[in-house]
Design a protein around this motif. Structure first.
Motif, PDB file in Angstrom:
ATOM      1  N   PRO A 161     -22.260  66.417  22.215  1.00  0.00           N
ATOM      2  CA  PRO A 161     -20.956  66.291  21.533  1.00  0.00           C
ATOM      3  C   PRO A 161     -21.060  65.643  20.147  1.00  0.00           C
ATOM      4  CG  PRO A 161     -20.865  65.436  23.785  1.00  0.00           C
ATOM      5  CD  PRO A 161     -22.294  65.631  23.454  1.00  0.00           C
ATOM      6  N   PHE A 162     -22.246  65.118  19.817  1.00  0.00           N
ATOM      7  CA  PHE A 162     -22.391  64.431  18.532  1.00  0.00           C
ATOM      8  C   PHE A 162     -22.404  65.398  17.346  1.00  0.00           C
ATOM      9  CE2 PHE A 162     -24.551  61.722  21.700  1.00  0.00           C
ATOM     10  CZ  PHE A 162     -23.776  60.576  21.553  1.00  0.00           C
ATOM     11  N   ILE A 163     -22.624  66.679  17.611  1.00  0.00           N
ATOM     12  CA  ILE A 163     -22.696  67.667  16.540  1.00  0.00           C
ATOM     13  C   ILE A 163     -21.296  68.150  16.183  1.00  0.00           C
ATOM     14  CG2 ILE A 163     -23.606  69.928  15.872  1.00  0.00           C
ATOM     15  CD1 ILE A 163     -25.699  67.702  16.181  1.00  0.00           C
ATOM     16  N   ALA A 164     -20.995  68.134  14.897  1.00  0.00           N
ATOM     17  CA  ALA A 164     -19.671  68.552  14.438  1.00  0.00           C
ATOM     18  C   ALA A 164     -19.421  70.022  14.755  1.00  0.00           C
ATOM     19  CB  ALA A 164     -19.552  68.315  12.934  1.00  0.00           C
ATOM     20  N   LYS A 165     -18.182  70.318  15.076  1.00  0.00           N
ATOM     21  CA  LYS A 165     -17.804  71.697  15.353  1.00  0.00           C
ATOM     22  C   LYS A 165     -17.694  72.491  14.056  1.00  0.00           C
ATOM     23  CE  LYS A 165     -15.223  70.623  19.589  1.00  0.00           C
ATOM     24  NZ  LYS A 165     -13.903  70.717  20.281  1.00  0.00           N
ATOM     25  N   ALA A 166     -17.695  73.814  14.201  1.00  0.00           N
ATOM     26  CA  ALA A 166     -17.566  74.674  13.024  1.00  0.00           C
ATOM     27  C   ALA A 166     -16.238  74.413  12.337  1.00  0.00           C
ATOM     28  CB  ALA A 166     -17.664  76.145  13.441  1.00  0.00           C
ATOM     29  N   SER A 183     -23.366  83.815   3.719  1.00  0.00           N
ATOM     30  CA  SER A 183     -22.322  83.549   4.703  1.00  0.00           C
ATOM     31  C   SER A 183     -22.859  83.713   6.124  1.00  0.00           C
ATOM     32  CB  SER A 183     -21.161  84.523   4.484  1.00  0.00           C
ATOM     33  OG  SER A 183     -20.329  84.600   5.625  1.00  0.00           O
ATOM     34  N   LEU A 184     -22.674  82.702   6.949  1.00  0.00           N
ATOM     35  CA  LEU A 184     -23.124  82.772   8.341  1.00  0.00           C
ATOM     36  C   LEU A 184     -22.454  83.922   9.080  1.00  0.00           C
ATOM     37  CD1 LEU A 184     -24.467  81.627  10.958  1.00  0.00           C
ATOM     38  CD2 LEU A 184     -22.377  80.275  11.254  1.00  0.00           C
ATOM     39  N   VAL A 185     -21.135  83.991   9.010  1.00  0.00           N
ATOM     40  CA  VAL A 185     -20.408  84.970   9.815  1.00  0.00           C
ATOM     41  C   VAL A 185     -20.676  86.399   9.352  1.00  0.00           C
ATOM     42  CG1 VAL A 185     -18.278  84.987   8.424  1.00  0.00           C
ATOM     43  CG2 VAL A 185     -18.168  85.390  10.907  1.00  0.00           C
ATOM     44  N   SER A 186     -21.033  86.581   8.071  1.00  0.00           N
ATOM     45  CA  SER A 186     -21.330  87.926   7.578  1.00  0.00           C
ATOM     46  C   SER A 186     -22.772  88.323   7.843  1.00  0.00           C
ATOM     47  CB  SER A 186     -21.026  88.023   6.078  1.00  0.00           C
ATOM     48  OG  SER A 186     -19.647  87.868   5.830  1.00  0.00           O
ATOM     49  N   ALA A 217     -22.451  83.031  14.991  1.00  0.00           N
ATOM     50  CA  ALA A 217     -21.149  82.379  14.826  1.00  0.00           C
ATOM     51  C   ALA A 217     -20.296  82.563  16.080  1.00  0.00           C
ATOM     52  CB  ALA A 217     -20.440  82.951  13.607  1.00  0.00           C
ATOM     53  N   GLU A 218     -20.376  83.747  16.675  1.00  0.00           N
ATOM     54  CA  GLU A 218     -19.614  84.045  17.884  1.00  0.00           C
ATOM     55  C   GLU A 218     -20.093  83.193  19.063  1.00  0.00           C
ATOM     56  OE1 GLU A 218     -18.949  87.834  20.936  1.00  0.00           O
ATOM     57  OE2 GLU A 218     -19.931  88.144  18.998  1.00  0.00           O
ATOM     58  N   GLU A 222     -21.472  80.232  18.967  1.00  0.00           N
ATOM     59  CA  GLU A 222     -21.024  78.844  18.818  1.00  0.00           C
ATOM     60  C   GLU A 222     -19.559  78.714  19.203  1.00  0.00           C
ATOM     61  OE1 GLU A 222     -20.855  75.118  15.661  1.00  0.00           O
ATOM     62  OE2 GLU A 222     -21.108  77.154  14.889  1.00  0.00           O
ATOM     63  N   ARG A 223     -18.741  79.659  18.769  1.00  0.00           N
ATOM     64  CA  ARG A 223     -17.311  79.598  19.098  1.00  0.00           C
ATOM     65  C   ARG A 223     -17.097  79.713  20.603  1.00  0.00           C
ATOM     66  NH1 ARG A 223     -16.891  83.201  14.738  1.00  0.00           N
ATOM     67  NH2 ARG A 223     -16.630  84.943  16.213  1.00  0.00           N
ATOM     68  N   GLU A 224     -17.843  80.613  21.239  1.00  0.00           N
ATOM     69  CA  GLU A 224     -17.614  80.904  22.649  1.00  0.00           C
ATOM     70  C   GLU A 224     -18.186  79.848  23.584  1.00  0.00           C
ATOM     71  OE1 GLU A 224     -18.437  84.562  25.841  1.00  0.00           O
ATOM     72  OE2 GLU A 224     -18.795  84.846  23.691  1.00  0.00           O
ATOM     73  N   TYR A 225     -19.367  79.320  23.247  1.00  0.00           N
ATOM     74  CA  TYR A 225     -20.066  78.406  24.165  1.00  0.00           C
ATOM     75  C   TYR A 225     -20.142  76.966  23.665  1.00  0.00           C
ATOM     76  CZ  TYR A 225     -21.579  82.726  26.421  1.00  0.00           C
ATOM     77  OH  TYR A 225     -21.605  83.939  27.064  1.00  0.00           O
ATOM     78  N   GLY A 226     -19.783  76.745  22.421  1.00  0.00           N
ATOM     79  CA  GLY A 226     -19.792  75.391  21.898  1.00  0.00           C
ATOM     80  C   GLY A 226     -21.123  74.935  21.339  1.00  0.00           C
ATOM     81  N   GLY A 227     -22.123  75.791  21.340  1.00  0.00           N
ATOM     82  CA  GLY A 227     -23.435  75.436  20.800  1.00  0.00           C
ATOM     83  C   GLY A 227     -24.450  76.504  21.125  1.00  0.00           C
ATOM     84  N   LEU A 228     -25.564  76.505  20.397  1.00  0.00           N
ATOM     85  CA  LEU A 228     -26.569  77.554  20.575  1.00  0.00           C
ATOM     86  C   LEU A 228     -27.380  77.359  21.848  1.00  0.00           C
ATOM     87  CD1 LEU A 228     -27.855  77.968  16.908  1.00  0.00           C
ATOM     88  CD2 LEU A 228     -25.916  79.044  18.045  1.00  0.00           C
ATOM     89  N   VAL A 229     -27.765  76.126  22.147  1.00  0.00           N
ATOM     90  CA  VAL A 229     -28.548  75.872  23.364  1.00  0.00           C
ATOM     91  C   VAL A 229     -27.708  76.199  24.603  1.00  0.00           C
ATOM     92  CG1 VAL A 229     -29.682  74.104  24.758  1.00  0.00           C
ATOM     93  CG2 VAL A 229     -30.034  74.151  22.283  1.00  0.00           C
ATOM     94  N   LYS A 230     -26.451  75.770  24.604  1.00  0.00           N
ATOM     95  CA  LYS A 230     -25.565  76.084  25.726  1.00  0.00           C
ATOM     96  C   LYS A 230     -25.436  77.593  25.902  1.00  0.00           C
ATOM     97  CE  LYS A 230     -22.706  71.912  25.315  1.00  0.00           C
ATOM     98  NZ  LYS A 230     -21.343  71.405  24.977  1.00  0.00           N
ATOM     99  N   ALA A 231     -25.310  78.293  24.792  1.00  0.00           N
ATOM    100  CA  ALA A 231     -25.188  79.750  24.851  1.00  0.00           C
ATOM    101  C   ALA A 231     -26.447  80.377  25.425  1.00  0.00           C
ATOM    102  CB  ALA A 231     -24.909  80.302  23.451  1.00  0.00           C
TER     103      ALA A 231
END
Length: 471
Positions: A131-136, A177-180, A186-187, A189-198
């Motif tokens: 949770p220490f990592i800032a959200k997008a 641009s990340l999303v481009s 980017a998807e 992170e939005r869906e799972y809250g982080g890359l490792v979790k995803a």
């Protein structure tokens, strides 16, 4: 009979024309298609040059088989049996850092053992799922650099993300641009809250789907095996060219403008000739498309001109194998900008695919320039050769001069999906509504790779058929 003009004879134009012809035929639709290409050959940036027993790729050297687009096209063309997968050792990829080549870690244990990232850097990476990592940031078109620093830390940005961005886009992560560029990341992170979790959740899902007998591809990354043909990737565009036939091709004719027609909605000017069209597909780079549309829609042209391009110089060196003592068991390496080298990286082409160098010899292909070093495109041949030789001597210990040298310059090599790219695409979609029957395709918009070009061609063909059916 309706008439369609496809402008551009690269992979995007050839695939668009072929797929449009087949889809129109399957729909019972009569459609006359003409492809207009300004060069005296088709293929665009896809060009496989064979000289002195070496096979040098002028542009891209293949496509990943983890996405279906190009594989499906090859099956439709009935040439999938001719496909050549890269050698197994091509899975080994390296990053030059700290004066040595570090193998890119492929899993957790190898990452912990790797010296590429320092222990403080590894500890920072370990914070990614916490949770220490800032959200997008909401409503912000975040750069790749900002994303990398926020989620993975500065060291991972410099040694992992930046080289990857230069290797794929020849780009600068501070402006991209990340999303481009990487919408899937980017998807996730939005869906799972982080890359490792995803990655953890997707791995579980993939394991379950495999147990159920489903065929699944990697969900998180590009993955797949680099694929080409024995005689180079130009085989694909040559086959498309052959299947389309000479009657559909007008080569050596540069399109100077698109205007409203009299008997048809559009008229395409090619300098010495005018072609009437009900449908116009512009499968050209953004800057060329901008020029063609300047007379019919200045706003659309201005939007297209906002898409920048990176330069690239491709340098092929051939050596007798005994002159290269360094182990070439791998794909090659990328170089972080902070290392102060003059090249972005070097591919060990003769280790990736067979038939790239004569028996007992090797072919190395180095990339120079990109968005971070645009001035390198102006170097003389002698300066280019010297800089590449200096880098290969430092990194691979190669002191001998190459026996074979070829230099390919691309002043506008790769479109850059910089911050604001999504906004530009939205503007183009809105502006295009004023021009029914006009379609844009190619790698300037939603993906730069060969798979992306074929996917865009497929979408365009579907859109054209749907448009004609609605009339």
């Amino acid at each position: 009979m309706k008439k369609a003009i496809v402008v551009g004879g690269g992979i995007s134009g050839l695939a668009s024309a072929y797929l449009l012809r087949e889809k129109a035929k399957n729909s019972g639709m009569e459609l006359e298609i003409t492809i207009v290409e300004k060069e005296d050959r088709t293929g665009g940036k896809i060009r496989s040059i064979k000289e002195d027993g070496y096979l040098c790729e002028w542009g891209p050297n293949g496509f990943l088989d983890s996405k279906p687009q190009t594989l499906d096209l090859c099956r439709e063309l009935k040439v999938d049996s001719q496909l050549l997968r890269s050698n197994d050792n091509a899975r080994k990829r390296f990053i030059y850092s700290g004066g040595v080549l570090n193998r890119l870690p492929e899993n957790g244990p190898s990452f912990l053992k790797s010296r590429l990232i320092s222990w403080p850097g590894k500890l920072r990476l370990a914070l990614e799922p916490t949770p220490f990592i800032a959200k997008a940031p909401e409503g912000v078109d975040e750069t790749l650099a900002a994303f990398g620093r926020r989620r993975l830390g500065d060291e991972a940005l410099r040694k992992l993300i930046a080289p990857m961005v230069s290797g794929i886009f020849a780009g600068d992560p501070e402006t991209m641009s990340l999303v481009s560029c990487f919408p899937r990341i980017a998807e996730l992170e939005r869906e799972y809250g982080g890359l490792v979790k995803a990655m953890v959740k997707l791995a579980k899902k993939k394991k379950q789907e495999i147990a159920e007998g489903k065929q699944v591809a990697s969900a998180a990354g590009p993955g797949g095996v680099l694929t080409s043909f024995r005689d180079g990737i130009q085989t694909l565009t040559d086959i498309l060219n052959e299947r389309l036939g000479k009657d559909m091709l007008v080569i050596g004719a540069e399109v100077t403008g698109v205007s409203r027609g009299n008997s048809t909605p559009y008229r395409v000017q090619t300098g010495g000739r005018e072609l009437d069209a009900d449908i116009v597909v512009l499968a050209t780079p953004a800057y060329a498309t901008a020029q063609a549309l300047e007379g019919i829609d200045g706003g659309m042209s201005a939007t297209l001109n906002q898409i920048p391009y990176a330069t690239m110089t491709v340098v092929c060196f051939g050596y007798e194998q005994e002159k290269v003592a360094h182990d070439l068991n791998g794909f090659g390496y990328l170089i972080p900008k902070a290392e102060g080298m003059n090249i972005l990286g070097t591919l060990w082409d003769s280790s990736i695919f067979e038939n790239r160098a004569p028996e007992g010899k090797v072919l190395l292909r180095s990339m120079m320039g990109g968005a971070c070093f645009p001035e390198y495109i102006r170097l003389s041949d002698a300066e280019v050769v010297q800089k590449v030789r200096d880098n290969l001597k430092t990194i691979m210990g190669i002191k001998e001069a190459p026996e074979f040298v070829r230099i390919f310059r691309h002043e506008k090599a790769i479109p850059q999906y910089t911050v604001g790219h999504g906004r530009r695409l939205a503007a183009l979609e809105e502006q295009a509504k004023s021009h029914p029957g006009l379609f844009l395709s190619g790698n300037s918009y939603r993906g730069i790779g060969l798979n992306d070009c074929v996917a865009a061609a497929n979408r365009t063909a579907d859109e054209v058929v749907a448009f004609l059916q609605s009339r």
